[in-house]
Motif scaffolding. Structure first.
Motif, short mmCIF file in Angstrom:
data_model
loop_
_atom_site.label_atom_id
_atom_site.label_comp_id
_atom_site.label_asym_id
_atom_site.label_seq_id
_atom_site.Cartn_x
_atom_site.Cartn_y
_atom_site.Cartn_z
N ILE A 190 -3.66 -5.07 0.75
CA ILE A 190 -4.39 -5.35 -0.60
C ILE A 190 -5.17 -4.23 -1.43
CG2 ILE A 190 -6.63 -6.80 -1.31
CD1 ILE A 190 -5.98 -9.19 1.36
N TYR A 191 -5.96 -3.25 -0.54
CA TYR A 191 -6.46 -2.21 -0.89
C TYR A 191 -5.16 -1.03 -1.34
CZ TYR A 191 -10.65 -3.27 2.31
OH TYR A 191 -11.93 -3.38 2.15
N ASP A 192 -4.06 -1.55 -0.54
CA ASP A 192 -2.89 0.24 -1.14
C ASP A 192 -2.82 -0.77 -2.57
OD1 ASP A 192 -1.29 1.98 -1.02
OD2 ASP A 192 0.36 0.70 -0.56
N LYS A 193 -2.35 -1.79 -2.57
CA LYS A 193 -1.90 -3.08 -3.66
C LYS A 193 -2.63 -2.78 -4.75
CE LYS A 193 1.28 -5.58 -1.31
NZ LYS A 193 1.62 -7.14 -0.64
N LEU A 194 -3.93 -2.92 -4.99
CA LEU A 194 -5.39 -2.71 -5.99
C LEU A 194 -5.27 -1.08 -6.39
CD1 LEU A 194 -6.87 -6.42 -4.60
CD2 LEU A 194 -5.25 -5.69 -6.30
#
Length: 216
Positions: A190-194
């Motif tokens: 999630i952190y990577d995608k956002l």
């Protein structure tokens, strides 16, 4: 197409009255019952089926005060024998709401500020067994498919929603019936995608992109 029998589900009496007035203006539309929340809606569907007067379309709000919400009610209605199509009519257009409704079995998703003719057409499409999506909703779904940038999966969207409530990793794991290690793996993705590196930033970006609702 003959008469379309509609069940209205919304917790605001004034909204139901307005929708009833609008729908009955259309030829062939009849509002045969109303319900203020999900559990009552399920009972109404079953009652009318027992009477041999089933509804053709359930027009369902999503958020209904303290009663059963629209997604849970939709899921329960779709499990009934000869279940009628459920058309969501709401003010929310976030990825979380849209994906949850689709996964629950909703036949369509419309916004309350849509023009009356658009709602009329959506009800007719749902009654005919077709999918009916508001242009804005269709655009968001298509954007998820076409966007080359990474998008959150339905599970990741669900997890971000729980993050926004302040839940710990342990609590999220319990809620989703997964391990804490799996929660941490999801968070990394999630952190990577956002493009963020912490919970607060993830929630902020998710709200700004209309992935989840604002807490306010």
């Amino acid at each position: 197409m003959g008469e379309i029998r509609i069940l209205l589900v919304d917790d605001h009496p004034v909204v139901r009255a307005g929708l009833r007035a609008m729908l009955t203006e259309f030829e062939g539309f009849t509002v045969v019952a109303e319900a203020p929340e999900g559990e009552s809606a399920i009972k109404e569907v079953q009652r009318l089926q027992t009477l041999g007067e089933p509804v053709d379309v359930v027009l369902m709000d999503l958020q209904m005060g303290g009663g059963m919400d629209g997604v849970s009610a939709t899921k329960a209605i779709k499990k009934l024998a000869d279940a009628p199509p459920v058309l969501i009519l709401t003010t929310y257009d976030t990825d979380a709401d849209i994906l949850a409704a689709v996964e629950a079995g909703a036949s369509g998703y419309m916004l309350k500020d849509a023009p009356p003719e658009q709602i009329r057409s959506a009800v007719q499409q749902a009654a005919a067994g077709q999918t009916a999506l508001a242009p804005e909703v269709a655009a968001r779904l298509m954007g998820r498919i076409r966007n080359p940038a990474p998008v959150l999966s339905a599970r990741e969207v669900e997890l971000v929603e729980l993050l926004a409530t302040g839940m710990s990793n342990k609590a999220i794991a319990k809620q989703l019936f997964i391990s804490e290690a799996t929660v941490k793996t999801h968070l990394v993705h999630i952190y990577d995608k956002l493009g963020v590196d912490n919970r607060t930033a993830a929630i902020s970006v998710a709200v700004s992109r209309r992935i989840i609702r604002s807490a306010g």
